[in-house]
Design an enzyme around this catalytic site. Structure first.
Site, short mmCIF file in Angstrom:
data_model
loop_
_atom_site.label_atom_id
_atom_site.label_comp_id
_atom_site.label_asym_id
_atom_site.label_seq_id
_atom_site.Cartn_x
_atom_site.Cartn_y
_atom_site.Cartn_z
CE LYS A 102 76.64 76.35 32.99
NZ LYS A 102 77.53 77.48 32.73
CE LYS B 54 80.41 85.51 34.76
NZ LYS B 54 81.39 84.42 34.90
CG ASP C 93 77.02 81.38 33.66
OD1 ASP C 93 77.13 80.59 32.70
OD2 ASP C 93 77.99 81.97 34.17
NE ARG D 148 76.86 77.81 9.46
CZ ARG D 148 75.63 78.29 9.38
NH1 ARG D 148 74.88 78.34 10.45
NH2 ARG D 148 75.15 78.73 8.24
CG HIS E 210 83.38 73.00 34.46
ND1 HIS E 210 82.41 73.94 34.29
CD2 HIS E 210 84.37 73.62 35.12
CE1 HIS E 210 82.81 75.09 34.81
NE2 HIS E 210 84.00 74.93 35.33
CD GLU F 165 83.46 83.17 37.51
OE1 GLU F 165 84.17 82.69 36.64
OE2 GLU F 165 82.26 83.46 37.33
CE LYS G 223 85.73 73.87 38.99
NZ LYS G 223 86.83 74.66 38.46
CG HIS H 140 78.82 75.31 37.93
ND1 HIS H 140 78.81 74.23 37.09
CD2 HIS H 140 79.23 76.36 37.16
CE1 HIS H 140 79.20 74.61 35.88
NE2 HIS H 140 79.46 75.89 35.89
C1 BG6 Z 1 81.05 78.33 33.60
C2 BG6 Z 1 80.30 79.63 33.53
O1 BG6 Z 1 80.17 77.25 33.64
O2 BG6 Z 1 81.86 78.32 34.77
C3 BG6 Z 1 81.25 80.82 33.56
O3 BG6 Z 1 79.54 79.66 32.33
C4 BG6 Z 1 82.18 80.72 34.75
O4 BG6 Z 1 80.53 82.04 33.60
C5 BG6 Z 1 82.83 79.34 34.82
O5 BG6 Z 1 83.17 81.72 34.61
C6 BG6 Z 1 83.62 79.18 36.09
O6 BG6 Z 1 84.32 77.97 36.05
P1 BG6 Z 1 85.67 77.78 36.83
O7 BG6 Z 1 86.02 76.35 36.64
O8 BG6 Z 1 86.64 78.74 36.21
O9 BG6 Z 1 85.39 78.14 38.26
#
Ligand code: BG6
Length: 490
Positions: free
Chosen positions: A145, A337, A232, A46, A175, A213, A179, A237
């Protein structure tokens, strides 16, 4: 496979994902000389920016994320010459003319619309594209997502995007499927004869999947507080990883062959009831603590966090798959987290030996264990029992190890690089189909509903730990431990 000329249109083109991941991923392909002369990236946002202002933003925000050793100014200039900036309001059809003008209207040029925007505007964008005649047969659309926040919203996205694009044009990105090690899991299972006969309830005792994480919520609180760890990470995942571990051998690597089998797994997951939920699902929220020796605040004390937030930053659960192959094998999933470590791994634990011929009791034999490490150090480890050197017959655990970096001294591709290339080549195997997405939401929905109830609040856990004690109790009830709890101290 050589890429066709393309126009890659990034909606959300000035946003965090574009700057941190998508543009650096495309630049990495520039470094690898993969981009054809007619490759262009059209960033849509924008801001009322000139081209120069946009390039300055890319310099400031995307360039620092390009880590490649072969990267240099000449490559950067070549890459920037492919970038086009288009200022428009994605939800306002009347503002689309600059995009119409920027695109090349040639059926031989692949066109990709990457929607790195909040999901509630996916449908508007698709309809606006259609209204301007931009949803052509040579177009593909990538949906980032979160793909909805529950079953109803996911269905709505599928239905509305589906009014504009065919299913074969829709790339729902997760994603984790990009990997390397996840694809290596396919290679391991279906490229070797060794595992398939053992890959079943007769020989496998349990499976653990962990994505931990050390990072906290960072600057994404606005989104995260409305999502939480279940939406999330787990719904997408972790369930995708579970599917790859548990699916039946597909007849080929063709998109629908693989996706049919993943769907089958999702549909075979046993549904939770309020009674089984209380037993088998744990959620937590981080409190203050220390991560790598650094003091960090509680989730509720993060900037802008609601003081009474009930959003979970941790979830652990025990899933069961009702199928001939997996009946009775628990799948423990966990993500959080501000955990003690940053790692993603799948642990497949085999059963113990039926009888010891040695002077050791069967209890002293560690069960064989296959550890598939996604990050940080990508590889496979197989725990075996081996004889200790010297006299006598004492057996101790030993490891067979395959380190992907060491074994294949080749440049690695980041998940987004791989997935963007797949979109540009029209390869759908690593993307979720609409019915898979809905099946995943369908399975997590009872958990979401249960947590909505007022009396349910996440359990606190100190930052820098492995989550609430209830997560250990969850697996402990089955006489098991999470892998890091079972490992001997160094
Ligand atoms: C994302 C989440 O899809 O994946 C994040 O929204 C998360 O919260 C991330 O930190 C982790 O991805 P990766 O590849 O760093 O393990």
């Amino acid at each position: 496979m050589v890429l066709n000329d393309f126009d890659l249109v990034l909606f959300g083109g000035s946003g965090d994902l574009a700057m941190r991941k998508l543009l650096p991923a495309m630049c990495a392909r520039e470094i690898a000389n993969d981009l054809p002369a007619g490759a262009r990236i059209i960033c849509v946002a924008r801001h009322d920016w000139s081209h120069e202002e946009f390039i300055a933003a890319v310099n400031a925000n995307a360039r620092p994320h390009i880590k490649h050793s072969a990267f240099n100014q000449e490559i950067w200039d070549r890459f920037c010459a492919r970038l086009v900036y288009v200022s428009l309001n994605a939800t306002d059809a009347a503002s689309y003319q600059p995009l119409v003008d920027a695109l090349r209207h040639d059926a031989a040029i692949t066109r990709v619309y990457y929607l790195a925007t909040p999901p509630h505007i996916f449908s508007r964008i698709c309809h606006n594209l259609a209204q301007h005649g931009l949803a052509t047969p040579n177009s593909r659309v990538v949906l980032e997502k979160p793909l909805g926040r529950d079953l109803a919203s996911a269905r709505q996205i599928n239905a509305e995007v589906g009014q504009v694009f065919e299913e074969s044009q829709i790339y729902r990105i997760d994603h984790y499927l990009g990997k390397e090690t996840v694809q290596n899991l396919l290679a391991l299972r279906f490229g070797n004869i060794l595992f398939e006969p053992l890959w079943r309830r007769e020989w496998i005792s349990d499976v653990q999947i962990t994505i931990a994480e050390q990072l906290g919520v960072g600057n994404r609180l606005g989104y995260y507080d409305t999502a939480g760890a279940l939406r999330d990470m787990l719904q997408n995942h972790l369930l995708q990883l579970l599917c790859i571990v548990a699916m039946e051998p597909p007849s080929s690597i063709a998109p629908d062959a693989v996706r049919d089998e993943k769907l089958q797994v999702l549909r075979s997951l046993r549904r939770f009831t309020p009674a089984t939920l209380a037993q088998n699902v744990v959620r937590g929220q981080y409190r203050a603590g220390h991560v790598r020796g650094v003091a960090v605040p509680a989730y509720r004390d993060e900037p802008d966090a609601p003081k009474n937030s009930r959003t979970e930053t941790f979830v652990a659960l025990k899933a069961e798959i009702d199928s001939w192959r997996w009946a009775g094998v628990p799948f423990y999933l966990r993500t959080g987290k501000r955990m003690a470590d940053s790692l993603a791994e799948i642990v497949v634990r085999f059963k113990t030996i039926p009888h010891s011929i040695f002077q050791q009791s069967t209890n002293s034999f560690q069960p064989n264990c296959l550890v598939i490490r996604l990050q940080p150090d990508e590889g496979l480890r197989m725990n075996l029992m081996a004889k200790t050197p010297g006299e006598g017959m004492r057996l101790k655990p030993a490891e067979l190890e395959l380190d992907f970096r060491e074994s294949f001294k080749m440049p690695r591709m980041e998940a987004y690089e791989r997935l963007l290339l797949d979109v540009l080549r029209g390869q759908l195997t690593l993307f979720m189909r609409g019915d898979e997405l809905e099946a995943a939401w369908e399975w997590v929905e009872p958990i979401l509903n249960y947590w909505e109830q007022e009396e349910n609040t996440p359990l606190p856990y100190a930052s820098g730990t492995w989550g609430p004690a209830a997560a250990s109790a969850l697996i402990g009830r089955d006489g098991l431990q999470w892998r890091e709890e079972a490992l001997p101290e160094d």
